[in-house]
Design a protein around this motif. Structure first.
Motif, PDB file in Angstrom:
ATOM      1  N   ASP A  79       9.329   2.340   0.436  1.00  0.00           N
ATOM      2  CA  ASP A  79      10.096   3.507   0.020  1.00  0.00           C
ATOM      3  C   ASP A  79      10.745   4.209   1.210  1.00  0.00           C
ATOM      4  O   ASP A  79      11.891   4.658   1.121  1.00  0.00           O
ATOM      5  CB  ASP A  79       9.182   4.481  -0.720  1.00  0.00           C
ATOM      6  N   LYS A 298       6.637   3.030  -9.103  1.00  0.00           N
ATOM      7  CA  LYS A 298       8.094   3.018  -8.929  1.00  0.00           C
ATOM      8  C   LYS A 298       8.617   1.625  -8.618  1.00  0.00           C
ATOM      9  O   LYS A 298       9.662   1.213  -9.125  1.00  0.00           O
ATOM     10  CB  LYS A 298       8.483   3.989  -7.814  1.00  0.00           C
ATOM     11  N   TYR A 299       7.888   0.876  -7.807  1.00  0.00           N
ATOM     12  CA  TYR A 299       8.345  -0.448  -7.387  1.00  0.00           C
ATOM     13  C   TYR A 299       7.749  -1.587  -8.213  1.00  0.00           C
ATOM     14  O   TYR A 299       7.893  -2.748  -7.858  1.00  0.00           O
ATOM     15  CB  TYR A 299       8.075  -0.629  -5.889  1.00  0.00           C
ATOM     16  N   GLU A 305       1.630   4.937 -13.258  1.00  0.00           N
ATOM     17  CA  GLU A 305       0.962   5.797 -12.284  1.00  0.00           C
ATOM     18  C   GLU A 305      -0.519   5.985 -12.585  1.00  0.00           C
ATOM     19  O   GLU A 305      -1.345   6.052 -11.668  1.00  0.00           O
ATOM     20  CB  GLU A 305       1.655   7.161 -12.232  1.00  0.00           C
TER      21      GLU A 305
END
Length: 358
Positions: A79, A298-299, A305
């Protein structure tokens, strides 16, 4: 090995490494200017001082990680050093691809579309042998992440698995070899088990649809299953079972790079190792749990989460380099070689396999 890079040092690394680094363009060609004119070294025309390189001057590393625990520790690095978010004085940017299969990673390393990758440790040894030394291992980034899960209450030791049916993922890779070794060491012939090899998704589906069942999964798949079905319990940690045998740590994930890329970009590799170590630190610090979990989701390294936050403490993230890395891997490879020489390519890796471990 753990060092911090100052911003000034990062800029110096860029200037020192640009001449030898030939970055690959990403699929959308957003970094094509990275291979532009560097003959001036970034010098300003008005005085003898040097300008800090802008984003278009920063070399790009094609980076590939596996979804799951092997890729978790890199989430902060990925990130922070993506082309759109890296600081202007960054030593590199990362063009990152997340995949689900070790074979995708090995293919990319062989054909040169990946420069650096996070991969399973036994796969790294196999690739080194089969490619005649085309890669080197840079670091161990993940220790044991395998768990025996059960719907029921019949398994409290490895011996309790005798004669059982187990749904499992990881045939032909670390999970299979670890399970075989632990069974044998505890007096259980693996052939007495009915081990049904399938994908993690198939294993989870089998467990959810069964009233009583046993499986072997790594985190975060194991975590996701227990979140999905509260009737599933953690019966055994295979890391704990490994430690009972007093044969060192259980290194399951590592970071490797193409040997040619290392030789052309040694300063860039050292910068990457510094910052990868920082990423592992960020991901393991308790105060960063929510932020780290958000990055992992996110990736696509974990499904969401909630699962990521529960799984990260179980991912056994570490960052071993140099002699410490070599000692950990050699101990593990010796066990695998005794279990099945083919599991690491037929023989122990040569000295040249270990970057900085001479």
């Amino acid at each position: 090995m753990k060092r911090k890079l100052s911003l000034l040092l990062c800029a110096a690394l860029v200037l020192a490494s640009l001449a030898g680094c030939k970055p690959s363009a990403s699929e959308n060609d957003s970094s094509s200017s990275a291979s532009g004119d560097i003959s001036s070294g970034g010098s300003s025309s008005g005085d003898s001082s040097q300008e800090i390189p802008g984003p278009s001057d920063i070399p790009e590393i094609n980076f590939m990680v596996l979804s799951g625990p092997t890729g978790v520790g890199a989430a902060y690095l990925v990130d922070s050093y993506a082309a759109g978010s890296a600081p202007t004085d960054a030593p590199f940017t990362l063009n990152t691809t997340v995949v689900a299969d070790n074979n995708q990673v090995t293919d990319a390393l062989v054909n040169g579309s990946a420069d650096v990758a996070a991969i399973a440790t036994n796969v790294a040894a196999n690739l080194y042998t089969k490619s005649d030394g085309a890669i080197q291992v840079l670091a161990v980034n993940t220790l044991g992440v395998l768990y025996i899960l059960e719907k029921g209450d019949s398994v409290h030791s490895m011996a309790d698995l005798r004669g059982k049916t187990i749904y499992a993922t990881g045939q032909g890779a670390n999970p299979e070899y670890v399970l075989d070794h632990l069974l044998t060491a505890n007096g259980v012939d693996p052939s007495t088990l009915d081990i049904q090899w399938m994908t993690a998704q198939e294993v989870s589906a089998k467990m959810v649809s069964s009233e009583q069942a046993i499986c072997m999964l790594p985190v975060p798949a194991a975590t996701a299953l227990m979140v999905q079905d509260t009737g599933v319990r953690q019966a055994l940690s295979l890391s704990d079972e490994w430690e009972k045998l007093d044969q060192g740590v259980l290194p399951m994930g590592c970071v490797v790079a193409r040997t040619e890329f290392i030789q052309e970009n040694p300063i860039l590799i050292d910068a990457l190792l510094d910052l990868y170590g920082d990423s592992i630190t960020f991901m393991t610090e308790e105060g960063n749990a929510a932020d780290g979990a958000a990055l992992v989701a996110k990736y696509g390294i974990a499904p969401n989460e909630q699962v990521a936050q529960a799984a990260i403490p179980q991912c056994n993230l570490t960052f071993l380099t140099g002699q410490e890395m070599r000692a950990a891997l050699e101990g593990y490879y010796a066990v695998l070689f005794r279990t099945d020489p083919a599991s690491i390519g037929g023989g122990m890796p040569y000295d040249a396999f270990y970057y900085g471990g001479e």
